[in-house]
Scaffold this active site. Structure first.
Site, short mmCIF file in Angstrom:
data_model
loop_
_atom_site.label_atom_id
_atom_site.label_comp_id
_atom_site.label_asym_id
_atom_site.label_seq_id
_atom_site.Cartn_x
_atom_site.Cartn_y
_atom_site.Cartn_z
N CYS A 159 -14.02 -14.31 52.02
CA CYS A 159 -13.97 -12.87 51.70
C CYS A 159 -12.72 -12.37 52.39
O CYS A 159 -12.45 -12.74 53.55
CB CYS A 159 -15.21 -12.17 52.24
SG CYS A 159 -15.08 -10.37 52.31
N CYS A 173 -9.59 -10.00 46.29
CA CYS A 173 -11.02 -9.94 46.61
C CYS A 173 -11.69 -11.16 45.97
O CYS A 173 -11.57 -11.37 44.76
CB CYS A 173 -11.60 -8.65 46.01
SG CYS A 173 -13.38 -8.55 46.15
N1 DGL Z 1 -13.05 -8.36 50.31
C1 DGL Z 1 -14.08 -8.76 49.44
C2 DGL Z 1 -14.12 -10.20 49.07
O1 DGL Z 1 -13.13 -10.87 49.24
C3 DGL Z 1 -15.14 -7.84 49.04
C4 DGL Z 1 -16.30 -7.73 49.96
C5 DGL Z 1 -17.33 -6.75 49.45
O2 DGL Z 1 -16.95 -5.66 49.05
O3 DGL Z 1 -18.50 -7.10 49.47
O4 DGL Z 1 -15.11 -10.71 48.62
#
Ligand code: DGL
Length: 241
Positions: free
Chosen positions: A173, A69
């Site tokens: 993301c 993430c």
């Molecule tokens: N998959 C996430 C990232 O890479 C998180 C997105 C979120 O929960 O706002 O930032």
């Protein structure tokens, strides 16, 4: 045991790349969908969430944890490394350096959560590789739409419609690689960059450096979803194929 987590199923875009290099590893994937989205939460809230997940993964025997993430990595990895020095953390970051390496002249759009774009860690990376032809676009609410199977196309038409002649799109993301087709429908012929290969390379480097065993007789994946939503598990296995 290698722990991997994200605010839901987005981290699968990292995990499936890892599996190409470690096809017989032992993994726990923790999908924290109950706390999705991370991107609009305060730093304090995110650090509390991270403490909770990391403690659980340590209790389940993980010595190495992949933060699949961008938001959690950019806001929390330094904190986690300091607080849990016995754990090896592998972080994800927007693949902006890849633009510098492969197409530095190109008009570039960085899509990420607000948390990532406003983080010190990302801004440091951005200023280091700034090609002076880049738009930083916080995509508020997009990860949540993807996570909950919402109307992504309508959202993208609204926020991307004004951007023309983009060459490079940094998917900052881990949820966003899941909607490449929809992004292409608005921006046409763009090249995508994401952090999956970089994370995998770093994970392998660290495993080898510390001489950790990561190849077993067979692949084992344990899936946990914090909202205990059975539908998440179904999507997870489908995306992993
Ligand atoms: N998959 C996430 C990232 O890479 C998180 C997105 C979120 O929960 O706002 O930032």
């Amino acid at each position: 045991m290698i722990g991997i987590f994200d605010s839901g199923i987005g981290g699968v875009t990292i995990f499936r790349e890892i599996l190409k290099s470690i096809p017989k590893g032992h993994f726990i994937y923790y999908s924290d969908s109950i706390n999705n989205p991370y991107g609009d939460k305060s730093k304090e809230e995110i650090l509390t969430i991270l403490d909770n997940i990391v403690t659980k993964l340590i209790d389940m025997g993980c010595l190495i944890i992949v933060i699949a993430c961008n938001t959690a990595s950019s806001i929390g990895v330094s904190y986690l490394r300091k607080k849990y020095p016995q754990i090896l953390f592998i972080a994800t970051e927007p693949a902006y350096k890849m633009v510098h390496d492969y197409n530095p002249q190109g008009k570039t759009l960085v899509m990420a959560t607000r948390g990532t774009i406003e983080s010190e860690k990302f801004l440091e990376l951005y200023h280091k590789y700034d090609n002076h032809n880049t738009i930083l676009l916080p995509c508020i609410g997009l990860a949540e739409l993807i996570e909950n199977n919402g109307n992504v196309s309508e959202y993208l038409n609204k926020i991307l419609g004004q951007y023309k002649n983009i060459d490079n799109v940094v998917l900052g993301c881990t949820h966003y690689p899941l909607i490449k087709t929809e992004i292409k429908k608005v921006l046409s012929n763009v090249t995508f960059y994401d952090g999956a290969k970089g994370v995998t390379k770093e994970l392998l480097r660290v495993l080898k450096k510390y001489n950790l065993n990561y190849e077993f007789a067979k692949l084992e994946i344990h899936f946990i979803d914090s909202s205990q939503n059975k539908f998440k598990e179904k999507i997870f296995w489908e995306l992993l194929q």
